[in-house]
Design a protein around this motif. Sequence first.
Motif, short mmCIF file in Angstrom:
data_model
loop_
_atom_site.label_atom_id
_atom_site.label_comp_id
_atom_site.label_asym_id
_atom_site.label_seq_id
_atom_site.Cartn_x
_atom_site.Cartn_y
_atom_site.Cartn_z
N SER A 84 -4.86 5.18 -3.67
CA SER A 84 -3.93 5.23 -4.81
C SER A 84 -3.97 3.96 -5.67
O SER A 84 -3.46 3.97 -6.78
CB SER A 84 -2.51 5.53 -4.34
OG SER A 84 -2.08 4.59 -3.39
N THR A 85 -4.60 2.91 -5.17
CA THR A 85 -4.80 1.72 -6.03
C THR A 85 -5.80 2.03 -7.14
O THR A 85 -5.87 1.30 -8.12
CB THR A 85 -5.27 0.50 -5.21
OG1 THR A 85 -6.46 0.86 -4.51
CG2 THR A 85 -4.20 0.04 -4.23
N ASP A 86 -6.55 3.12 -7.00
CA ASP A 86 -7.48 3.55 -8.04
C ASP A 86 -6.83 4.47 -9.06
O ASP A 86 -7.40 4.71 -10.12
CB ASP A 86 -8.67 4.28 -7.42
CG ASP A 86 -9.49 3.40 -6.49
OD1 ASP A 86 -9.57 2.18 -6.73
OD2 ASP A 86 -10.05 3.94 -5.51
N TRP A 100 -1.66 -0.89 -12.38
CA TRP A 100 -0.93 -2.03 -11.83
C TRP A 100 -1.36 -3.31 -12.54
O TRP A 100 -2.42 -3.36 -13.17
CB TRP A 100 -1.12 -2.16 -10.32
CG TRP A 100 -2.53 -2.44 -9.89
CD1 TRP A 100 -3.51 -1.53 -9.62
CD2 TRP A 100 -3.12 -3.74 -9.70
NE1 TRP A 100 -4.67 -2.17 -9.26
CE2 TRP A 100 -4.46 -3.52 -9.32
CE3 TRP A 100 -2.66 -5.04 -9.83
CZ2 TRP A 100 -5.33 -4.58 -9.04
CZ3 TRP A 100 -3.53 -6.08 -9.55
CH2 TRP A 100 -4.84 -5.84 -9.17
N THR A 126 -2.47 -8.41 -4.18
CA THR A 126 -3.04 -7.44 -5.10
C THR A 126 -4.28 -6.78 -4.49
O THR A 126 -4.97 -7.37 -3.66
CB THR A 126 -3.45 -8.11 -6.43
OG1 THR A 126 -4.45 -9.09 -6.16
CG2 THR A 126 -2.25 -8.77 -7.11
N PRO A 127 -4.57 -5.56 -4.92
CA PRO A 127 -5.83 -4.93 -4.53
C PRO A 127 -7.00 -5.70 -5.15
O PRO A 127 -6.79 -6.38 -6.16
CB PRO A 127 -5.73 -3.53 -5.13
CG PRO A 127 -4.27 -3.33 -5.45
CD PRO A 127 -3.72 -4.69 -5.71
N ILE A 187 -3.95 -3.37 2.25
CA ILE A 187 -3.30 -2.55 1.22
C ILE A 187 -3.96 -1.18 1.22
O ILE A 187 -3.29 -0.14 1.22
CB ILE A 187 -3.38 -3.21 -0.17
CG1 ILE A 187 -2.56 -4.50 -0.21
CG2 ILE A 187 -2.90 -2.24 -1.26
CD1 ILE A 187 -2.71 -5.31 -1.49
N HIS A 188 -5.28 -1.17 1.24
CA HIS A 188 -6.04 0.07 1.20
C HIS A 188 -5.70 0.99 2.37
O HIS A 188 -5.67 2.22 2.23
CB HIS A 188 -7.55 -0.22 1.17
CG HIS A 188 -8.39 1.01 1.14
ND1 HIS A 188 -8.50 1.79 0.00
CD2 HIS A 188 -9.12 1.61 2.09
CE1 HIS A 188 -9.29 2.82 0.27
NE2 HIS A 188 -9.68 2.73 1.52
N ALA A 228 -2.51 2.61 1.23
CA ALA A 228 -2.57 3.17 -0.12
C ALA A 228 -3.48 4.40 -0.19
O ALA A 228 -3.29 5.27 -1.04
CB ALA A 228 -3.06 2.10 -1.11
N GLY A 250 0.81 -1.22 0.00
CA GLY A 250 0.00 0.00 0.00
C GLY A 250 0.84 1.26 0.00
O GLY A 250 0.54 2.24 -0.70
N PHE A 283 2.17 1.94 -3.45
CA PHE A 283 1.14 2.56 -4.27
C PHE A 283 1.06 4.06 -3.99
O PHE A 283 0.98 4.89 -4.91
CB PHE A 283 -0.23 1.91 -4.03
CG PHE A 283 -0.54 0.78 -4.97
CD1 PHE A 283 -1.11 1.02 -6.22
CD2 PHE A 283 -0.27 -0.53 -4.61
CE1 PHE A 283 -1.40 -0.03 -7.08
CE2 PHE A 283 -0.55 -1.58 -5.47
CZ PHE A 283 -1.12 -1.33 -6.70
#
Length: 178
Positions: A74-76, A80, A61-62, A67-68, A71, A39, A42
């Motif tokens: 930022s995974t959005d 990736w 992985t997201p 992770i969120h 992050a 995270g 990211f």
Amino acid sequence: MRKLKNSELDRLSVDDFKSAEKTPIIIVLDNIRSLNNIGSVFRTSDAFLVEKIYLCGITATPPHKDIHKTALGSTDTVAWEYIENTMDIVEKLKSENVTICAIEQAENATMLDDFKVEDNTKYALVFGNEVKGVAQDVVTASDVVIEIPQFGTKHSLNISVSCGVVTWDLFSKLKAKA
């Protein structure tokens, strides 16, 4: 001096981020076990407009709540992709003339402060497992091994810290050349 509010920071929207010109940096995570580290990578990648992150091997992985947590959305924004075998993406990127940089302590490594960026070059920064580091076959296949100089008693930095240090360094060197 007054601290700025988030609303005063003039940050990009998700759509603006996705359409913005990216920094010619790709991050490759080679078997990262900590979801919080993933995270954080990211989030760092979002901050410096990194082109893409490749999540390899055991790297989670997201979407994932842990992770969120680091992050913060930022995974959005950051593109990736999951690739099972790190060497597969290293070979693919090399065939696309991307310079592969393993971030590791190795014989004949180039110290980060001595590393020079080249014009019209895209860089893939490979960060390794928290215990074992970057896999030896990936180190061997890399175009350069970059080491972060350290002066204390510990042997390494946390992977998310390493990512921040190296990404910022290359980002600033690339911007200075632009």
